[in-house]
Design an enzyme around this catalytic site. Structure first.
Site, PDB file in Angstrom:
ATOM      1  N   LYS A 159      42.207  38.716  55.993  1.00 12.90           N
ATOM      2  CA  LYS A 159      42.644  37.541  55.232  1.00 12.90           C
ATOM      3  C   LYS A 159      43.020  36.393  56.154  1.00 12.90           C
ATOM      4  O   LYS A 159      42.718  35.239  55.864  1.00 12.90           O
ATOM      5  CB  LYS A 159      43.795  37.904  54.297  1.00 12.90           C
ATOM      6  CG  LYS A 159      43.322  38.893  53.247  1.00 12.90           C
ATOM      7  CD  LYS A 159      44.058  38.837  51.938  1.00 12.90           C
ATOM      8  CE  LYS A 159      43.239  39.610  50.890  1.00 12.90           C
ATOM      9  NZ  LYS A 159      44.030  40.222  49.863  1.00 12.90           N
ATOM     10  N   LYS A 199      31.917  45.956  48.678  1.00 13.66           N
ATOM     11  CA  LYS A 199      32.566  46.592  47.530  1.00 13.66           C
ATOM     12  C   LYS A 199      32.778  45.583  46.402  1.00 13.66           C
ATOM     13  O   LYS A 199      32.919  44.384  46.651  1.00 13.66           O
ATOM     14  CB  LYS A 199      33.907  47.219  47.944  1.00 13.66           C
ATOM     15  CG  LYS A 199      35.018  46.233  48.193  1.00 13.66           C
ATOM     16  CD  LYS A 199      36.404  46.892  48.240  1.00 13.66           C
ATOM     17  CE  LYS A 199      37.445  45.819  48.548  1.00 13.66           C
ATOM     18  NZ  LYS A 199      38.814  46.274  48.559  1.00 13.66           N
ATOM     19  N   LYS A 231      37.738  41.880  43.064  1.00 16.09           N
ATOM     20  CA  LYS A 231      38.188  40.715  42.317  1.00 16.09           C
ATOM     21  C   LYS A 231      38.195  39.467  43.190  1.00 16.09           C
ATOM     22  O   LYS A 231      37.852  38.384  42.748  1.00 16.09           O
ATOM     23  CB  LYS A 231      39.618  40.991  41.832  1.00 16.09           C
ATOM     24  CG  LYS A 231      40.004  40.201  40.651  1.00 16.09           C
ATOM     25  CD  LYS A 231      39.452  40.841  39.416  1.00 16.09           C
ATOM     26  CE  LYS A 231      38.778  39.799  38.544  1.00 16.09           C
ATOM     27  NZ  LYS A 231      38.210  40.403  37.345  1.00 16.09           N
TER      28      LYS A 231
END
Ligand code: TYM
Length: 330
Positions: free
Chosen positions: A112, A193, A196
Site C-alpha cells: 500500500k 486475486k 474489492k
C-alpha cells in the site's frame, strides 16, 4: 469443542465471491464441529477513511451476510469487533511486542505504501490488532483465504513470543486454509486475486449484485485461446478459476468437471458456471432482504454475540494483564 475465530472487514456494501468461497463457506461448515466466533472487523476498516454513516451501514450489512451465507448466530457468536474493547487493549500489548522492522516488512503495508497510498499508523499496526483478535479467543484454527497467511504467521510468532517471555498464556493458532478456493481470481485478470480494492467492476462478483449482471460478467471472463477445459493454474488461470468456482458451489470434483466438459467449448463452461453461481446467490439475496428488513433484530443478534465474545475476551485479557505486570485495579 475447540475454538475457531475469523473476521471480515466491512469495506463495501457486499462481500464478493472470494470472501464467500475462500472463507464464509468454511465458516459455515466448521460451526458444526467447533465453538465458532465470527466478527465484523470494523476497527480494521478505520485504516481506510470512510464516511461514518456508510461504515455503520456496511457493518450491519456485513454481519447480515454472514448469516445469509449460513452462519447460525444461535450456535456461533456473531459480533462486531468494536463491541469488545479487549481487541484494542490486547492490540496495544501486541504492538509493544513487535519490532518496528518486523512490522515494516509486512507485505500489505509495503504494497500500500509502495503504491503511494497515504498510509496511517493504523495500517502499520493492522497485523498486531489482527493478532489480538485471534489470541483473545484461544482460537485453535482461523479459517481464512490465502491472502491472510502472512498475518497468521505474525500472530503465531507473537503468541510464541508472549509465552516465552511471560510464561504459557496464549494458544498458538493454526491457519485453516482450504486448497483450491483459498484464492478466487479476478475474472478479467485471472493471475490477480479477486479484490474489492483492486478489481474492476467486471473482474469482481459481488454477492449482492443483480444476478443477470453476475451472469454477464462470468460470460465475459478472460480465458485463453487453446480451447480445452482443463485445470492448470499456470497455463490456464482463467479456466482454472471458473472450474474452482463451479466445483465448490456445485460440490462436483474438478476432475469430474473436466470429464463433463471434454470436447465442449468455453462458452458452455461459462454458461454453466453462471447458472451455478446464480443458483447460490439468489437464496442468499432473498435472505439478505429479510435480514435487512429487521435491523433491530440484527442489532439484537450482534448484542448477543458481543456478550458471548466479551466473556472469553475478558478472561484472556485478565490473564494477559497479570502476566505482563499491569497492576490490578481494585
Ligand atoms: P478481508 O475482509 O479482506 O477478507 C475476508 C476473508 O475473505 C478472504 N478473501 C479471499 N479468499 C479467496 N479468494 C479471494 N480472492 C479472497 N479475497 C478475500 C480473506 O482471506 C478473508 O478470509 N485482515 C482480514 C480481516 C481480519 C481477520 C481477523 C481475519 C481482521 N482480524 C482475525 C481472521 C482473523 C481481512 O482484511 O479480510
Amino acid at each position: 469443542a475447540p475454538r475457531i475465530l475469523s473476521g471480515m472487514q466491512p469495506t463495501s456494501d457486499s462481500l464478493h465471491l472470494g470472501n464467500y468461497l475462500g472463507a464464509l463457506v468454511n465458516w459455515v461448515s466448521l460451526q458444526d464441529d467447533f465453538d465458532a466466533y465470527y466478527f465484523v472487523a470494523d476497527l480494521h476498516s478505520l485504516t481506510v477513511p470512510t464516511d461514518p454513516q456508510v461504515l455503520r451501514e456496511r457493518t450491519r450489512v456485513t454481519a447480515a451476510q454472514f448469516i445469509a451465507g449460513g452462519v447460525d448466530p444461535q450456535r456461533s457468536a456473531v459480533f462486531c469487533q468494536s463491541h469488545v474493547a479487549e481487541h484494542a487493549e490486547l492490540g496495544w500489548v501486541m504492538n509493544c511486542l513487535t519490532a518496528f522492522g518486523e512490522a515494516s516488512r509486512m507485505t500489505q503495508f509495503k504494497d500500500k505504501t509502495a503504491k503511494g497510498q497515504n498510509a496511517n499508523v493504523g495500517l502499520f499496526t493492522y497485523p498486531m490488532l489482527m493478532a489480538a483478535d485471534i489470541l483473545l479467543y484461544d482460537a485453535a484454527y482461523v479459517p481464512v483465504g490465502e491472502d491472510q497467511r502472512q498475518h497468521l504467521e505474525v500472530t503465531r510468532d507473537l503468541a510464541e513470543r508472549f509465552n516465552t517471555r511471560f510464561g504459557e498464556a496464549l494458544v498458538v493458532p493454526q491457519p485453516y486454509i482450504v486448497k483450491g478456493s483459498a484464492k478466487v481470481m479476478d475474472l478479467q485478470e485471472p493471475t490477480a486475486k479477486m479484490s474489492k480494492s483492486t478489481s474492476g467492476p467486471k473482474g469482481l462478483i459481488d454477492l449482492m449484485q443483480d444476478p443477470s449482471k453476475i451472469a454477464k460478467n462470468i460470460r465475459s471472463a478472460v480465458t485463453d485461446t487453446d480451447g480445452e477445459v482443463r485445470y492448470d493454474v499456470e497455463a490456464k488461470p482463467g479456466v482454472s478459476n471458473l472450474l474452482v468456482i463451479h466445483s465448490v458451489l456445485s460440490g462436483t470434483r474438478v476432475e469430474e468437471l473436466e470429464r463433463a466438459f471434454a470436447g465442449r467449448g468455453y462458452g458452455d463452461l461459462k454458461k454453466e458456471v453462471a447458472e451455478v453461481v446464480v443458483t447460490a446467490v439468489e437464496p442468499f439475496q432473498a435472505r439478505m432482504r429479510e435480514l435487512l428488513d429487521d435491523p433491530a433484530e440484527l442489532d439484537r443478534v450482534l448484542a448477543m454475540g458481543a456478550e458471548r465474545a466479551q466473556e472469553v475476551a475478558r478472561a484472556t485479557m485478565e490473564r494477559v494483564r497479570q502476566r505482563v505486570g499491569l497492576l490490578p485495579a481494585v
